[in-house]
Scaffold this active site. Structure first.
Site, PDB file in Angstrom:
ATOM      1  CB  CYS A  68      -1.199   0.350   1.371  1.00 20.02           C
ATOM      2  SG  CYS A  68      -2.169   1.235   1.071  1.00 20.02           S
ATOM      3  CG  HIS A  91      -3.365  -3.169   4.600  1.00 22.01           C
ATOM      4  ND1 HIS A  91      -1.803  -2.463   5.156  1.00 22.01           N
ATOM      5  CD2 HIS A  91      -3.732  -1.731   3.366  1.00 22.01           C
ATOM      6  CE1 HIS A  91      -1.504  -1.548   4.252  1.00 22.01           C
ATOM      7  NE2 HIS A  91      -2.892  -1.053   3.520  1.00 22.01           N
TER       8      HIS A  91
HETATM    9  N1  GLN Z   1      -1.987   6.721   2.454  1.00 24.54           N
HETATM   10  C1  GLN Z   1      -1.953   5.531   0.863  1.00 24.54           C
HETATM   11  C2  GLN Z   1      -3.694   5.948   0.396  1.00 24.54           C
HETATM   12  O1  GLN Z   1      -4.386   6.270   0.917  1.00 24.54           O
HETATM   13  C3  GLN Z   1      -1.593   4.687   1.602  1.00 24.54           C
HETATM   14  C4  GLN Z   1      -2.933   4.582   2.663  1.00 24.54           C
HETATM   15  C5  GLN Z   1      -2.605   2.634   3.253  1.00 24.54           C
HETATM   16  O2  GLN Z   1      -0.845   2.189   3.394  1.00 24.54           O
HETATM   17  N2  GLN Z   1      -3.308   2.394   3.237  1.00 24.54           N
HETATM   18  O3  GLN Z   1      -3.571   5.448  -0.818  1.00 24.54           O
END
Ligand code: GLN
Length: 243
Positions: free
Chosen positions: A92, A191
């Site tokens: 992510c 995740h």
């Molecule tokens: N900031 C990023 C987004 O919202 C990553 C979020 C995350 O790692 N869950 O796209």
């Protein structure tokens, strides 16, 4: 001895991403493969060529910014190690960092490390929920499952995806692609954490890290009934067969 680097565990650790390190290490230990983990925090030096597996978890935009400013100093060494076959898993926010840039909703361009050919732009809608992805790894096709929560929409350039979205949104909710792959780098929005539920993927990463060290990449099979059923529960809810 496999050397594992957990980058910025305090800042990049959303939705149990640390579980990816635990799964990687434990699956090595169950097989008597010696393994050692080093956590690298903001401002600490990191010598990428000393490592066999580097993990970057997810983080909010704010954390991504702090890390991009720090990691950019080691960008060339990181890129060289990647070209040399370093095994990397980036989830992510960590995934987004490896690309060209992140375009925010107010049209600010936050530079990425520009190691991999993709960019990300913030969308108006968060993509949240369970995801199933078909991957083709080590000559085997199988389905993996995880949980996504991001507003960034990633568009790949001249780079392969990790897989094809069977359920959920993946990179952008439009092109049906999930994650990115280059050499031994695996990027994903999943995740979950990803590796505990997807033992086949975890073993791929271990085998690649061993092969790069010139060690026997043939892995003793483990009893993965619990891991497989955890994955199956998610796939069942998404009405996707394990494959
Ligand atoms: N900031 C990023 C987004 O919202 C990553 C979020 C995350 O790692 N869950 O796209």
């Amino acid at each position: 001895m496999l050397q594992v680097c957990h980058l910025y565990p305090d800042l990049l650790n959303l939705y149990g991403d640390r579980g990816n390190i635990i799964a990687f290490v434990q699956r090595c230990r169950w097989r008597n493969i010696p393994v050692s983990v080093r956590a690298i925090n903001l401002g600490e030096p990191v010598h990428f060529k000393d490592y066999d597996f580097v993990f970057l978890g997810g983080g909010s935009d704010r954390e991504q910014n702090l890390i991009a400013a720090d990691l950019i100093k080691r960008r060339d060494e990181f890129a060289a190690a990647i070209e040399d076959g370093l095994v990397v898993l980036a989830i992510c926010g960590g995934y987004q960092l490896l690309g060209k840039y992140y375009l925010t909703l107010d049209h600010q361009t936050i530079p990425g490390l520009d190691i991999l050919d993709f960019y990300t732009r913030a969308g108006n809608k968060r993509m949240v929920g369970n995801v199933a992805v078909e991957v083709n790894l080590g000559g085997k096709k199988f389905n993996i499952a995880g949980f996504e929560n991001h507003s960034g929409e990633t568009y790949l350039g001249n780079i392969r995806p990790l897989g094809r979205v069977l359920a959920g949104r993946g990179n952008n909710g439009v092109d049906g692609l999930e994650g990115a792959r280059h050499k031994n780098v695996f990027c994903s929005y999943l995740h979950g954490p990803l590796l505990p539920k997807n033992a086949g993927l975890a073993d791929q990463l271990i085998a690649l890290a061993l092969a790069r060290r010139g060690m026997e990449p043939e892995l003793i099979p483990l009893d993965d009934r619990i891991e497989n059923s955890a994955c199956q529960v998610m796939l069942d809810r998404l009405r996707v067969v394990k494959g």
